[in-house]
Design an enzyme around this catalytic site. Structure first.
Site, PDB file in Angstrom:
ATOM      1  CE1 TYR A 151      -1.512  11.672 -15.685  1.00 54.65           C
ATOM      2  CE2 TYR A 151      -1.757  13.210 -17.517  1.00 54.65           C
ATOM      3  CZ  TYR A 151      -1.038  12.744 -16.428  1.00 54.65           C
ATOM      4  OH  TYR A 151       0.159  13.347 -16.077  1.00 54.65           O
ATOM      5  CE  LYS A 155      -1.338  14.135 -13.062  1.00 54.59           C
ATOM      6  NZ  LYS A 155      -0.483  14.124 -11.859  1.00 54.59           N
TER       7      LYS A 155
HETATM    8  P1  NAD Z   1       7.587   8.417 -13.151  1.00 55.11           P
HETATM    9  O1  NAD Z   1       6.811   7.233 -13.599  1.00 55.11           O
HETATM   10  O2  NAD Z   1       9.010   8.574 -13.589  1.00 55.11           O
HETATM   11  O3  NAD Z   1       7.558   8.507 -11.560  1.00 55.11           O
HETATM   12  C1  NAD Z   1       6.373   8.328 -10.838  1.00 55.11           C
HETATM   13  C2  NAD Z   1       6.707   7.756  -9.472  1.00 55.11           C
HETATM   14  O4  NAD Z   1       5.479   7.634  -8.743  1.00 55.11           O
HETATM   15  C3  NAD Z   1       7.322   6.334  -9.557  1.00 55.11           C
HETATM   16  O5  NAD Z   1       8.488   6.270  -8.741  1.00 55.11           O
HETATM   17  C4  NAD Z   1       6.216   5.435  -9.026  1.00 55.11           C
HETATM   18  O6  NAD Z   1       6.695   4.286  -8.344  1.00 55.11           O
HETATM   19  C5  NAD Z   1       5.493   6.385  -8.081  1.00 55.11           C
HETATM   20  N1  NAD Z   1       4.122   5.953  -7.824  1.00 55.11           N
HETATM   21  C6  NAD Z   1       3.177   5.594  -8.727  1.00 55.11           C
HETATM   22  N2  NAD Z   1       2.063   5.218  -8.115  1.00 55.11           N
HETATM   23  C7  NAD Z   1       2.299   5.314  -6.783  1.00 55.11           C
HETATM   24  C8  NAD Z   1       1.524   5.063  -5.614  1.00 55.11           C
HETATM   25  N3  NAD Z   1       0.277   4.563  -5.704  1.00 55.11           N
HETATM   26  N4  NAD Z   1       2.062   5.295  -4.409  1.00 55.11           N
HETATM   27  C9  NAD Z   1       3.335   5.766  -4.310  1.00 55.11           C
HETATM   28  N5  NAD Z   1       4.116   6.021  -5.367  1.00 55.11           N
HETATM   29  C10 NAD Z   1       3.606   5.792  -6.589  1.00 55.11           C
HETATM   30  O7  NAD Z   1       6.710   9.664 -13.612  1.00 55.11           O
HETATM   31  P2  NAD Z   1       7.038  11.242 -13.677  1.00 55.11           P
HETATM   32  O8  NAD Z   1       7.074  11.614 -15.097  1.00 55.11           O
HETATM   33  O9  NAD Z   1       8.131  11.605 -12.765  1.00 55.11           O
HETATM   34  O10 NAD Z   1       5.650  11.782 -13.089  1.00 55.11           O
HETATM   35  C11 NAD Z   1       5.566  12.501 -11.881  1.00 55.11           C
HETATM   36  C12 NAD Z   1       4.284  13.316 -11.892  1.00 55.11           C
HETATM   37  O11 NAD Z   1       4.362  14.260 -12.954  1.00 55.11           O
HETATM   38  C13 NAD Z   1       3.042  12.479 -12.126  1.00 55.11           C
HETATM   39  O12 NAD Z   1       2.010  12.891 -11.261  1.00 55.11           O
HETATM   40  C14 NAD Z   1       2.705  12.785 -13.572  1.00 55.11           C
HETATM   41  O13 NAD Z   1       1.319  12.648 -13.824  1.00 55.11           O
HETATM   42  C15 NAD Z   1       3.189  14.206 -13.714  1.00 55.11           C
HETATM   43  N6  NAD Z   1       3.468  14.608 -15.097  1.00 55.11           N
HETATM   44  C16 NAD Z   1       4.420  13.985 -15.830  1.00 55.11           C
HETATM   45  C17 NAD Z   1       4.646  14.395 -17.138  1.00 55.11           C
HETATM   46  C18 NAD Z   1       5.702  13.756 -18.026  1.00 55.11           C
HETATM   47  O14 NAD Z   1       5.717  14.020 -19.235  1.00 55.11           O
HETATM   48  N7  NAD Z   1       6.585  12.934 -17.499  1.00 55.11           N
HETATM   49  C19 NAD Z   1       3.897  15.435 -17.692  1.00 55.11           C
HETATM   50  C20 NAD Z   1       2.931  16.043 -16.914  1.00 55.11           C
HETATM   51  C21 NAD Z   1       2.722  15.625 -15.614  1.00 55.11           C
END
Ligand code: NAD
Length: 250
Positions: A151, A155
Site C-alpha cells: 500500500y 501511494k
Molecule cells: P472507500 O473504500 O470508502 O471507497 C473506495 C471506493 O473505490 C469504493 O467505492 C470502491 O468500490 C472503489 N474502488 C475500489 N477499487 C476499484 C476499482 N478497481 N475500480 C473502480 N473503483 C474501485 O475508501 P476511501 O477511504 O474513500 O478511500 C479513497 C482513497 O483515499 C483511496 O485511494 C485510499 O487509499 C485513500 N486514503 C484513504 C484513507 C482513509 O483513512 N480512509 C487515508 C489515506 C488515503
C-alpha cells in the site's frame, strides 16, 4: 459556485472520499461523472445528485474498461475539465505473508489505475484547453506504515507519478496535484480497524499519532480537492498536500 460549468470525473465515487468529492463538486456547480466498480453504489449517489451527475461502471485496473468509461464520461458531460482519482484499496498484513496476487492488485488499482485514467482523460482535458488532475494518495506515501509495504509503495508511486505528470502536462495548461489524507472516517478505514483484535486499542494507537486527535472527515478531503480543482489554486502544481491533522510532522 466555485466549479460552475466545470466537467469533472471522480473515480471511487460510490463511497468515502470519492463520494464526498462528487457531492461537493456538484454542489459547487460542476457536472460530475461518478466512476466506480460498485455500479449500484455509484448510481445511488448520482441519483441523489440529480441530472448534473452520471454514474458509470468501471474497474480502474482494467485499461479497456477505463478508456470506455472516460470516453463515456466526456460524452455525457459534454467534455472534461477535471479528474479526481480516489478509487483505491488496502490489503494490510505481515510482509512474509503478503501474497503476490495482493501486491499486484494494490499496484493495479492504486497506481496503474490512475495511470489508465490519466492516459484516457488527458486528450479530453487538452481538448477543453486545460484542466486539473487530483490524485488521492495517502500519508502512507510520505512516511511508511507497518505491515503495509504494498500500500505504501503504491501511494509513494502515485505521488511521484503526479509530480512527473505535472511537468509533462504544464505546457497544456493541466495541473496535477496529490492529497495525502491521514485517517479518514470512511468504510476503508473502519474495515482496517474492525480487522484488529482490539478495536478500541487500535483507535487509540492511531489517534496517538495525531496532533488534531480525531479522524478526518471525507468532506474535509473533498474541500482540499475542491481547492486543487478550482481556479483558486491556479499557480499550484506537483504538490502532495497532507490533510492529516498534523500526522505527517508528528
Ligand atoms: P472507500 O473504500 O470508502 O471507497 C473506495 C471506493 O473505490 C469504493 O467505492 C470502491 O468500490 C472503489 N474502488 C475500489 N477499487 C476499484 C476499482 N478497481 N475500480 C473502480 N473503483 C474501485 O475508501 P476511501 O477511504 O474513500 O478511500 C479513497 C482513497 O483515499 C483511496 O485511494 C485510499 O487509499 C485513500 N486514503 C484513504 C484513507 C482513509 O483513512 N480512509 C487515508 C489515506 C488515503
Amino acid at each position: 459556485m466555485r466549479l460552475a460549468d466545470r466537467r469533472v470525473l471522480v473515480t471511487g465515487a460510490a463511497s468515502g472520499i470519492g463520494r464526498a468529492t462528487a457531492e461537493l463538486f456538484a454542489a459547487e456547480g460542476a457536472r460530475v461523472a461518478l466512476l466506480d466498480r460498485d455500479r449500484e453504489g455509484a448510481e445511488a449517489v448520482a441519483a441523489a445528485l440529480g441530472p448534473a451527475a452520471a454514474a458509470i461502471a468501471c474497474d480502474v485496473a482494467d485499461g479497456a474498461s477505463v478508456r470506455a468509461a472516460v470516453d463515456e464520461a466526456a460524452g455525457r458531460l459534454g467534455g472534461l475539465d477535471g479528474v479526481v482519482n480516489s478509487a483505491g484499496i488496502t490489503i494490510f498484513g505481515a510482509f512474509e505473508e503478503v501474497r503476490e496476487a495482493d501486491w499486484n492488485l494494490q499496484l493495479a488499482i492504486n497506481l496503474t489505475g490512475p495511470f489508465h485514467v490519466c492516459r484516457a482523460a488527458v486528450p479530453h482535458l487538452k481538448a477543453a484547453g486545460g484542466g486539473t488532475i487530483v490524485n488521492i494518495a495517502s500519508g502512507a506515501g510520505l512516511r511508511p506504515l507497518g505491515d503495509a509495504s504494498a500500500y505504501c509503495t503504491t501511494k509513494a508511486g502515485l505521488i511521484m507519478f503526479g509530480k512527473a505528470l505535472a511537468i509533462d502536462l504544464a505546457p497544456a495548461g493541466i495541473r496535477v496535484n496529490a492529497i495525502c489524507p491521514g485517517i479518514v472516517d470512511t468504510p476503508m478505514a473502519w474495515g482496517l480497524i474492525d480487522a484488529e483484535p482490539d478495536r478500541q486499542a487500535a483507535i487509540e494507537r492511531i489517534l496517538d499519532r495525531y496532533v488534531i486527535r480525531r479522524f478526518g472527515k471525507a468532506a474535509e478531503m473533498a474541500a482540499a480537492a475542491l481547492f486543487l480543482t478550482s481556479g483558486e489554486s491556479g499557480f499550484v502544481t506537483g504538490i502532495a498536500l497532507p490533510v492529516d491533522g498534523g500526522r505527517s510532522f508528528h
